[in-house]
Design a protein around this motif. Structure first.
Motif: not given
Length: 331
Positions: A140-156, A192-202
């Motif tokens: 009904d509102g803004e849905a959210r996808v949160v992806t867990q990374s790590s500070a170790v990504h800086e070595r990746g 890609r959400l922005d490019a498609a004009g989708i503002d109800d998922v972030t």
């Protein structure tokens, strides 16, 4: 650094949340925090029994728990399991926390032939998110996808010529690659959400700093090294913050305003502990060409094709094949 804690979560009655890897550590503490404020949380776990044990422990230790919790099986190392979870989901989804992961383990392969760290940490979540886009769009509102990374990504670095470590494998390099892939994915999803004009998922990305969880012991256990396990346990005791506090960046990223395309982590000493704040990730994580290439490779490997559409059309992820045709990138 902010002074934000889990006590600042808003009232979330009726909010539907999925947390992967919720049977222990950060996922379990995030589940607890969401349920405390009324959210209905699905613990997406490889082991249903361990998920049920987590629910029982949370219920036993909380005096008031208005949100409902349920456990559903999800094995991110098996694309058929990912498809079954998504196909079984009914109704809208408000928050998807891509939290589960493995760290610095000896080389093994998933059910579909992917190197396990890359397959579980990135490809499994890539497939899951795509398959749940319809449910997220139905919020009904803004849905959210949160992806867990790590500070170790800086070595990746993303090694497109050897994504699955078949020619050369180092457990920490493989982990860093998978965590960089998480950040690249989170940013590219928002683009890609922005490019498609989708503002109800972030989409937002987070990292927990150094939090004491079961994650640190699994690598030594897989190697059969009791010494390394004890050393990691000692390091956790000396330097790590609790799993409860390690969940704060993910919780913040799930509910805060204006975090689309942002990277959230602890703002304390060396970004390893403390209250969450918006941060800058590694320079490589902002490489849009690498992110776009990784997206296409991930779609080919998983057979999940994100079909972005604007507000006047449906958004879906379709299955191009029952399983990926290959466990290595064509590149």
């Amino acid at each position: 650094m902010t002074d934000w804690t889990a006590a600042d979560l808003p009232e979330m009655t009726g909010t539907r949340v999925v947390v992967t890897g919720a049977n222990s550590g950060i996922g379990k503490e995030a589940t607890r925090a969401f349920a405390r404020v009324g959210a209905d949380v699905t613990l997406a776990c490889r082991s249903v029994d361990r998920g049920e044990e987590a629910v029982a422990d949370i219920e036993r230790t909380e005096s008031r728990l208005p949100g409902e919790m349920q456990v559903q099986e999800l094995d991110l190392a098996d694309l058929d399991s990912v498809a079954a979870f998504a196909d079984g989901w009914e109704g809208p989804l408000d928050i998807l926390c891509n939290n589960a992961g493995v760290m610095a383990i000896p080389r093994t392969e998933t059910h579909d032939g992917f190197e396990t760290q890359f397959g579980v940490n990135h490809l499994g979540h890539f497939a899951l998110t795509g398959r749940l886009l319809d449910a997220l769009r139905a919020s009904d509102g803004e849905a959210r996808v949160v992806t867990q990374s790590s500070a170790v990504h800086e070595r990746g670095d993303i090694d497109f010529d050897d994504l699955h470590g078949e020619r050369s494998y180092d457990k920490w390099e493989a982990y860093a690659q998978s965590k960089l892939a998480n950040v690249l994915f989170g940013y590219e999803l928002q683009r890609r959400l922005d490019a498609a004009g989708i503002d109800d998922v972030t989409s937002a990305v987070c990292h927990p700093g150094w939090a004491a969880t079961n994650l640190q012991r699994r690598g030594p256990e897989a190697e059969g090294s009791e010494l390394k396990r004890l050393l990691m346990k000692a390091a956790n005791g000396l330097f790590a913050q609790s799993a409860e506090r390690g969940a704060w960046p993910m919780l913040y990223a799930a509910v805060a305003d204006d975090v689309a395309g942002e990277y959230v982590g602890p703002g304390g000493f060396m970004n390893a502990r403390g209250a969450p704040e918006r941060q800058r990730s590694s320079e490589r994580s902002y490489d849009e060409a690498t992110a776009a290439r990784l997206w296409e490779v991930s779609s080919d490997l998983t057979g999940v094709d994100y079909e972005f559409a604007g507000d006047d059309a449906d958004t879906a992820a379709t299955d191009e094949s029952d399983t990926a045709d290959s466990a290595t990138a064509d590149d």
